[in-house]
Design an enzyme around this catalytic site. Structure first.
Site, PDB file in Angstrom:
ATOM      1  N   GLY A  46       0.822  -1.194   0.000  1.00  0.00           N
ATOM      2  CA  GLY A  46       0.000   0.000   0.000  1.00  0.00           C
ATOM      3  C   GLY A  46       0.860   1.249   0.000  1.00  0.00           C
ATOM      4  O   GLY A  46       2.043   1.214   0.349  1.00  0.00           O
ATOM      5  N   GLN A  51       2.792   9.978   1.460  1.00  0.00           N
ATOM      6  CA  GLN A  51       4.093   9.386   1.172  1.00  0.00           C
ATOM      7  C   GLN A  51       4.670   9.900  -0.147  1.00  0.00           C
ATOM      8  O   GLN A  51       5.856   9.739  -0.405  1.00  0.00           O
ATOM      9  CB  GLN A  51       3.998   7.861   1.153  1.00  0.00           C
ATOM     10  N   CYS A  94       7.257  -0.438   6.088  1.00  0.00           N
ATOM     11  CA  CYS A  94       6.703   0.773   5.486  1.00  0.00           C
ATOM     12  C   CYS A  94       7.672   1.277   4.429  1.00  0.00           C
ATOM     13  O   CYS A  94       8.886   1.330   4.669  1.00  0.00           O
ATOM     14  CB  CYS A  94       6.496   1.829   6.572  1.00  0.00           C
ATOM     15  N   LEU A  95       7.147   1.650   3.277  1.00  0.00           N
ATOM     16  CA  LEU A  95       8.003   2.166   2.206  1.00  0.00           C
ATOM     17  C   LEU A  95       8.684   3.475   2.605  1.00  0.00           C
ATOM     18  O   LEU A  95       9.694   3.840   2.021  1.00  0.00           O
ATOM     19  CB  LEU A  95       7.180   2.352   0.926  1.00  0.00           C
ATOM     20  N   HIS A 136      -2.888   0.455   8.101  1.00  0.00           N
ATOM     21  CA  HIS A 136      -1.575   1.096   7.954  1.00  0.00           C
ATOM     22  C   HIS A 136      -1.684   2.349   7.082  1.00  0.00           C
ATOM     23  O   HIS A 136      -1.183   3.415   7.441  1.00  0.00           O
ATOM     24  CB  HIS A 136      -0.585   0.093   7.341  1.00  0.00           C
ATOM     25  N   GLU A 137      -2.360   2.216   5.948  1.00  0.00           N
ATOM     26  CA  GLU A 137      -2.472   3.354   5.024  1.00  0.00           C
ATOM     27  C   GLU A 137      -3.375   4.447   5.600  1.00  0.00           C
ATOM     28  O   GLU A 137      -3.094   5.635   5.431  1.00  0.00           O
ATOM     29  CB  GLU A 137      -2.967   2.891   3.652  1.00  0.00           C
ATOM     30  N   HIS A 140      -1.411   6.563   7.873  1.00  0.00           N
ATOM     31  CA  HIS A 140      -0.632   7.586   7.155  1.00  0.00           C
ATOM     32  C   HIS A 140      -1.467   8.849   6.934  1.00  0.00           C
ATOM     33  O   HIS A 140      -0.946   9.962   7.015  1.00  0.00           O
ATOM     34  CB  HIS A 140      -0.153   7.064   5.794  1.00  0.00           C
TER      35      HIS A 140
END
Length: 181
Positions: A46, A51, A94-95, A136-137, A140
């Site tokens: 995701g 981000q 996480c990216l 998670h997203e 963010h």
């Protein structure tokens, strides 16, 4: 194809609550495409708009996540509901925090209501990995990172790992926030 740079943990945009999407227009369509293409290139589960440096409440997810029968690949202005109190504790990364993976507690089941990029209402109900990704997203979008969900012992291990990373900047050390979910 537009693949954008993914912001890392030291970028202030990741700590702001994102604004709701009010215009379902060509600009939103382009953002959703950029999120999807960047996510595909990064091979993640995701990716949220903050981000990419865009403070709007939209994220992309990999439609191949287990349990995603709708083949949903994005969600705009998500609102989460939890049908029960069951939890899961498993590996998460996480990216925006490259190379760091820690077990993270999340709810096992989630119902996410929101909109498509066209403004059509949609709901996705998921469990396991899909539920983890949606939570998670959405975090963010609330300025919360998965490091904020760590207990003190895990957080200490994480900070040690982060300080050793090539991209770590002591001057931009992250603060801990509490998720509203």
């Amino acid at each position: 194809m537009t693949v954008l740079t993914i912001r890392t943990v030291d970028d202030p945009v990741l700590r702001r609550v994102a604004d709701p999407v009010t215009d379902f227009d060509a600009e939103l369509d382009r953002l959703v495409r950029d999120l999807g293409e960047t996510l595909e290139q990064a091979r993640g589960a995701g990716l949220a708009a903050p981000q990419l440096g865009v403070s709007l409440r939209v994220f992309a997810i990999n439609p191949d996540l287990p349990g995603n029968e709708l083949r949903l690949d994005h969600l705009v202005n998500p609102v989460l509901e939890f049908p029960d109190a069951e939890e899961q504790d498993g590996p998460e990364g996480c990216l925006s925090i490259p190379g760091v993976y820690l077990d993270t507690k999340r709810r096992m089941n989630v119902a996410a209501k929101g909109y498509t990029k066209l403004g059509d209402p949609v709901q996705v109900v998921g469990s396991g990995l899909l539920a983890r990704c949606i939570q998670h997203e959405t975090d963010h979008l609330d300025g919360v990172l998965f490091i904020d969900r760590q207990d003190p012992e895990r957080r200490a291990r994480l900070l040690t790992t982060l300080r050793a990373a090539d991209w770590w900047d002591d001057a931009a050390a992250p603060t801990v926030r509490v998720s509203p979910h």
